[in-house]
Each structure stands twice: as structure tokens, then as C-alpha cells.
Design a protein around this motif. Structure first.
Motif, PDB file in Angstrom:
ATOM      1  N   PHE A 101     113.401 -30.661 -37.096  1.00  0.00           N
ATOM      2  CA  PHE A 101     112.128 -31.215 -36.610  1.00  0.00           C
ATOM      3  C   PHE A 101     111.204 -30.148 -36.031  1.00  0.00           C
ATOM      4  O   PHE A 101     109.999 -30.351 -35.951  1.00  0.00           O
ATOM      5  CB  PHE A 101     112.379 -32.314 -35.573  1.00  0.00           C
ATOM      6  N   ALA A 102     111.773 -29.021 -35.601  1.00  0.00           N
ATOM      7  CA  ALA A 102     110.973 -27.992 -34.935  1.00  0.00           C
ATOM      8  C   ALA A 102     109.843 -27.480 -35.829  1.00  0.00           C
ATOM      9  O   ALA A 102     108.711 -27.294 -35.369  1.00  0.00           O
ATOM     10  CB  ALA A 102     111.866 -26.833 -34.503  1.00  0.00           C
ATOM     11  N   GLY A 103     110.137 -27.261 -37.105  1.00  0.00           N
ATOM     12  CA  GLY A 103     109.131 -26.721 -38.016  1.00  0.00           C
ATOM     13  C   GLY A 103     107.901 -27.600 -38.118  1.00  0.00           C
ATOM     14  O   GLY A 103     106.767 -27.107 -38.073  1.00  0.00           O
ATOM     15  N   ASN A 104     108.101 -28.903 -38.242  1.00  0.00           N
ATOM     16  CA  ASN A 104     106.955 -29.808 -38.345  1.00  0.00           C
ATOM     17  C   ASN A 104     106.213 -29.946 -37.022  1.00  0.00           C
ATOM     18  O   ASN A 104     104.996 -30.136 -37.010  1.00  0.00           O
ATOM     19  CB  ASN A 104     107.420 -31.186 -38.841  1.00  0.00           C
ATOM     20  N   ILE A 105     106.923 -29.859 -35.908  1.00  0.00           N
ATOM     21  CA  ILE A 105     106.249 -29.892 -34.610  1.00  0.00           C
ATOM     22  C   ILE A 105     105.323 -28.684 -34.484  1.00  0.00           C
ATOM     23  O   ILE A 105     104.156 -28.797 -34.098  1.00  0.00           O
ATOM     24  CB  ILE A 105     107.275 -29.938 -33.458  1.00  0.00           C
ATOM     25  N   ASN A 106     105.824 -27.496 -34.838  1.00  0.00           N
ATOM     26  CA  ASN A 106     104.993 -26.292 -34.812  1.00  0.00           C
ATOM     27  C   ASN A 106     103.809 -26.414 -35.777  1.00  0.00           C
ATOM     28  O   ASN A 106     102.688 -26.019 -35.457  1.00  0.00           O
ATOM     29  CB  ASN A 106     105.821 -25.066 -35.195  1.00  0.00           C
ATOM     30  N   GLN A 107     104.075 -26.954 -36.954  1.00  0.00           N
ATOM     31  CA  GLN A 107     103.049 -27.014 -38.006  1.00  0.00           C
ATOM     32  C   GLN A 107     101.878 -27.902 -37.624  1.00  0.00           C
ATOM     33  O   GLN A 107     100.713 -27.570 -37.917  1.00  0.00           O
ATOM     34  CB  GLN A 107     103.682 -27.525 -39.311  1.00  0.00           C
ATOM     35  N   TYR A 108     102.154 -29.023 -36.949  1.00  0.00           N
ATOM     36  CA  TYR A 108     101.102 -30.012 -36.724  1.00  0.00           C
ATOM     37  C   TYR A 108     100.584 -30.085 -35.290  1.00  0.00           C
ATOM     38  O   TYR A 108      99.624 -30.808 -35.022  1.00  0.00           O
ATOM     39  CB  TYR A 108     101.600 -31.393 -37.166  1.00  0.00           C
ATOM     40  N   ALA A 109     101.193 -29.334 -34.372  1.00  0.00           N
ATOM     41  CA  ALA A 109     100.782 -29.437 -32.962  1.00  0.00           C
ATOM     42  C   ALA A 109      99.299 -29.136 -32.777  1.00  0.00           C
ATOM     43  O   ALA A 109      98.577 -29.894 -32.107  1.00  0.00           O
ATOM     44  CB  ALA A 109     101.632 -28.506 -32.103  1.00  0.00           C
ATOM     45  N   ASP A 110      98.823 -28.065 -33.356  1.00  0.00           N
ATOM     46  CA  ASP A 110      97.421 -27.693 -33.171  1.00  0.00           C
ATOM     47  C   ASP A 110      96.474 -28.722 -33.789  1.00  0.00           C
ATOM     48  O   ASP A 110      95.440 -29.060 -33.207  1.00  0.00           O
ATOM     49  CB  ASP A 110      97.160 -26.306 -33.773  1.00  0.00           C
ATOM     50  N   LYS A 111      96.839 -29.243 -34.957  1.00  0.00           N
ATOM     51  CA  LYS A 111      95.996 -30.233 -35.633  1.00  0.00           C
ATOM     52  C   LYS A 111      95.789 -31.463 -34.769  1.00  0.00           C
ATOM     53  O   LYS A 111      94.695 -32.063 -34.763  1.00  0.00           O
ATOM     54  CB  LYS A 111      96.633 -30.635 -36.969  1.00  0.00           C
ATOM     55  N   TYR A 112      96.812 -31.854 -34.018  1.00  0.00           N
ATOM     56  CA  TYR A 112      96.710 -33.040 -33.164  1.00  0.00           C
ATOM     57  C   TYR A 112      96.424 -32.660 -31.704  1.00  0.00           C
ATOM     58  O   TYR A 112      96.658 -33.440 -30.791  1.00  0.00           O
ATOM     59  CB  TYR A 112      97.986 -33.883 -33.290  1.00  0.00           C
ATOM     60  N   HIS A 113      95.897 -31.448 -31.530  1.00  0.00           N
ATOM     61  CA  HIS A 113      95.362 -30.965 -30.242  1.00  0.00           C
ATOM     62  C   HIS A 113      96.409 -30.856 -29.141  1.00  0.00           C
ATOM     63  O   HIS A 113      96.092 -31.027 -27.957  1.00  0.00           O
ATOM     64  CB  HIS A 113      94.191 -31.848 -29.787  1.00  0.00           C
ATOM     65  N   ILE A 114      97.640 -30.558 -29.522  1.00  0.00           N
ATOM     66  CA  ILE A 114      98.678 -30.241 -28.534  1.00  0.00           C
ATOM     67  C   ILE A 114      98.674 -28.719 -28.409  1.00  0.00           C
ATOM     68  O   ILE A 114      99.373 -28.016 -29.133  1.00  0.00           O
ATOM     69  CB  ILE A 114     100.051 -30.790 -28.959  1.00  0.00           C
ATOM     70  N   LYS A 115      97.860 -28.209 -27.490  1.00  0.00           N
ATOM     71  CA  LYS A 115      97.549 -26.780 -27.463  1.00  0.00           C
ATOM     72  C   LYS A 115      98.033 -26.062 -26.216  1.00  0.00           C
ATOM     73  O   LYS A 115      97.935 -24.839 -26.141  1.00  0.00           O
ATOM     74  CB  LYS A 115      96.037 -26.586 -27.617  1.00  0.00           C
ATOM     75  N   THR A 116      98.522 -26.782 -25.227  1.00  0.00           N
ATOM     76  CA  THR A 116      98.991 -26.138 -23.999  1.00  0.00           C
ATOM     77  C   THR A 116     100.488 -26.368 -23.823  1.00  0.00           C
ATOM     78  O   THR A 116     101.053 -27.308 -24.383  1.00  0.00           O
ATOM     79  CB  THR A 116      98.261 -26.698 -22.762  1.00  0.00           C
ATOM     80  N   LYS A 117     101.092 -25.521 -23.013  1.00  0.00           N
ATOM     81  CA  LYS A 117     102.510 -25.692 -22.723  1.00  0.00           C
ATOM     82  C   LYS A 117     102.741 -27.011 -21.999  1.00  0.00           C
ATOM     83  O   LYS A 117     103.732 -27.705 -22.262  1.00  0.00           O
ATOM     84  CB  LYS A 117     103.038 -24.527 -21.893  1.00  0.00           C
ATOM     85  N   ALA A 118     101.842 -27.374 -21.089  1.00  0.00           N
ATOM     86  CA  ALA A 118     101.988 -28.634 -20.351  1.00  0.00           C
ATOM     87  C   ALA A 118     102.024 -29.813 -21.309  1.00  0.00           C
ATOM     88  O   ALA A 118     102.836 -30.740 -21.157  1.00  0.00           O
ATOM     89  CB  ALA A 118     100.841 -28.796 -19.354  1.00  0.00           C
TER      90      ALA A 118
END
Length: 285
Positions: A101-118
Motif C-alpha cells: 500500500f505504501a507505493g500508492n499512498i506516496n503516488q497519490y498523496a500530493d494529488k489529494y493535497h496531503i502535503k504535510t507530515k501532520a
């Protein structure tokens, strides 16, 4: 940003809220020190000092007033970008995490605006809890009669009625619990087809429809709801929910408990979510 974060750690240390190293690495000790500062009614100078540090680095655009609210907290969190994750790191947060699951989390985080560590830590804590470490990606409707009365008292008023439905199987149970609401038809199998699915247990035909559109797969998950257990769809639908329900805003303001309430609709599992949240801050860099 490391020098910015080190300067903030110095301020926190001077007022006794932080005892760790001045290293610019933001784990849970630094993070919860800032949360403590945010919630305190005093220490106005320290708050103003941190606001000025953030303002000087074009992260904070409000007044330097010592009122360390959501905007100040969000500015601090935007100084800490979301790190990349791996399966090994997820296992360090919860050892039974399933792989892949890690690869897809990394791939799509920015697209869905998950941009901070918090934001990422709040997301990881909630999806691990909701899916039992990515292992339970479809809601199990195999309830006993007594459990149905306990969990769904609105729909099962007595053991007699519950036993009657249990005898008809899981599809019948789901029809009673979910039929006729959340976009589902009544007594037609929709309740079972669109039961909780994915990393955040998306529920109801309406949500499956909106998530299909929101993740760019047209009506795929409506026609084939069973696909929500695949890593890409499981991750993207959870991130769609996250974005659609403004969870990032709460996470960046330091309102983790409110994020959990949005995801769960209440405080179920809050202690475990908090534990995972703390581990995520200490593991992900």
C-alpha cells in the motif's frame, strides 16, 4: 526548513515545553510541545517568537499577536513536508500491516493535497485503525443475533427479529442495516454490495458513486464495488474521502481528535488512533 524548525525547538526549550535535541527533526516530542503551546493561555512571548520565525520564512501571514490558533499551527505544520513512506515504516507503526500500500499512498498523496507530515500522520493513523493494518478492506456482515441487537439497536429491536434475519444470511443483514439509505435501494442487495470498503470503509452506493467520479474511474466502483479492496482503489477512495471531508484542514490545525470524529462519526477507537498517530510522528521522517 531545518534551521527554521531548530529555531522553533529553541523557543520551546527556553519555556520548558521541549527537552529533546535541537536538531530540526520533528517527531512527536516537538509536535506535541507545539500543541501544548497552542492550548496554553500564557507564554505569549514564546508564541509571538514562533509566529515571527514562521512569518520571516513566509509561512505565516497573520498578525504577530501571540494568539497561537489554527492558522499559526497550520503554518508550523507547513514547514514540515509529508515524508515518503515504505511498507517497512508502516510495519513499524503497526506490525501486522499488510504489504503493498505504501507505493500508492506516496503516488497519490500530493494529488489529494496531503502535503504535510501532520496531515500524512493523521491519515496513516486513521486508515491503519479503520482497516486493521490494511487487512480488513470489506466490512464483515457475519453477525450473531445478540451482536446485531448490541451494534444496531435501531434496526434490531429484539433477539427474535435478529435471529430471523441472521438465518437469511449476510446479504439480508446488510439490507436491514443499510438498505433504503445512503443511496442504497431497499431489499435489493445494495446494502451488502456497498457495505464498508477500502482503507476508510467507504459505505453506501452514494459514496461509491461519488468516490468513483472523484477518483477518475467514472462508475467503475458502482458496477464493481468489489474492486475497492485493490490497493489503488482502496488508497484513492480513502484520500478522496479525506479531501472531500476537509480532514487536511483539521490535521494541519492540530485538531487530530476532530479528524477522527469526521472519519468515524464519533470517538470509537480514539485511544488506538492517538497511539498510532504518535508512532507515525516518531517513525516517518
Amino acid at each position: 526548513m531545518k534551521e527554521v524548525l531548530k529555531s522553533i525547538q529553541v523557543v520551546l526549550k527556553e519555556v520548558g515545553l521541549y527537552q529533546g535535541k535541537i536538531d530540526g527533526l520533528i517527531g512527536c516530542k516537538t509536535y506535541y510541545s507545539v500543541i501544548t503551546l497552542k492550548e496554553k493561555n500564557d507564554l505569549k512571548k514564546a508564541k509571538k517568537d514562533i509566529q515571527k520565525i514562521l512569518a520571516d520564512n513566509r509561512l505565516y501571514f497573520g498578525e504577530i499577536d501571540g494568539i497561537f490558533g489554527g492558522n499559526s499551527m497550520s503554518a508550523f505544520n507547513h514547514a514540515i513536508p509529508a515524508p515518503k513512506i515504505t511498507d517497512d515504516l508502516l510495519i513499524r507503526i503497526q506490525k501486522n500491516c499488510a504489504l503493498g500500500f505504501a507505493g500508492n499512498i506516496n503516488q497519490y498523496a500530493d494529488k489529494y493535497h496531503i502535503k504535510t507530515k501532520a496531515d500524512l500522520c493523521a491519515f496513516i493513523a486513521n486508515i491503519i485503525h479503520e482497516s486493521n493494518g490494511f487487512n480488513n478492506l470489506r466490512e464483515n456482515m457475519n453477525y450473531s443475533a445478540s451482536r446485531l441487537v448490541q451494534v444496531f439497536p435501531k434496526y434490531f429491536k429484539s433477539l427474535v427479529s435478529a435471529r430471523s434475519i441472521v438465518a437469511q444470511g449476510q446479504v439480508a443483514i446488510a439490507d436491514v442495516v443499510y438498505g433504503g439509505r445512503m443511496g442504497n435501494g431497499k431489499d435489493n442487495g445494495d446494502g451488502f454490495a456497498y457495505r464498508g470498503g477500502g482503507l476508510i470503509h467507504l459505505t453506501g452506493k452514494r459514496n461509491y458513486t461519488l468516490a468513483s467520479i472523484g477518483t477518475g474511474v467514472e462508475d467503475l466502483l458502482v458496477k464493481h464495488p468489489e474492486l475497492i479492496i485493490q490497493s489503488e482503489h482502496a488508497v484513492k477512495t480513502a484520500m478522496w474521502f479525506w479531501l472531500n471531508n476537509r480532514c487536511s484542514g483539521y490535521a494541519n490545525k492540530g485538531e487530530f481528535d476532530q479528524v477522527c470524529r469526521v472519519v468515524n462519526g464519533g470517538n470509537n477507537g480514539l485511544a488506538h488512533r492517538r497511539e498510532l498517530h504518535q508512532k507515525a510522528w516518531n517513525v516517518l521522517f
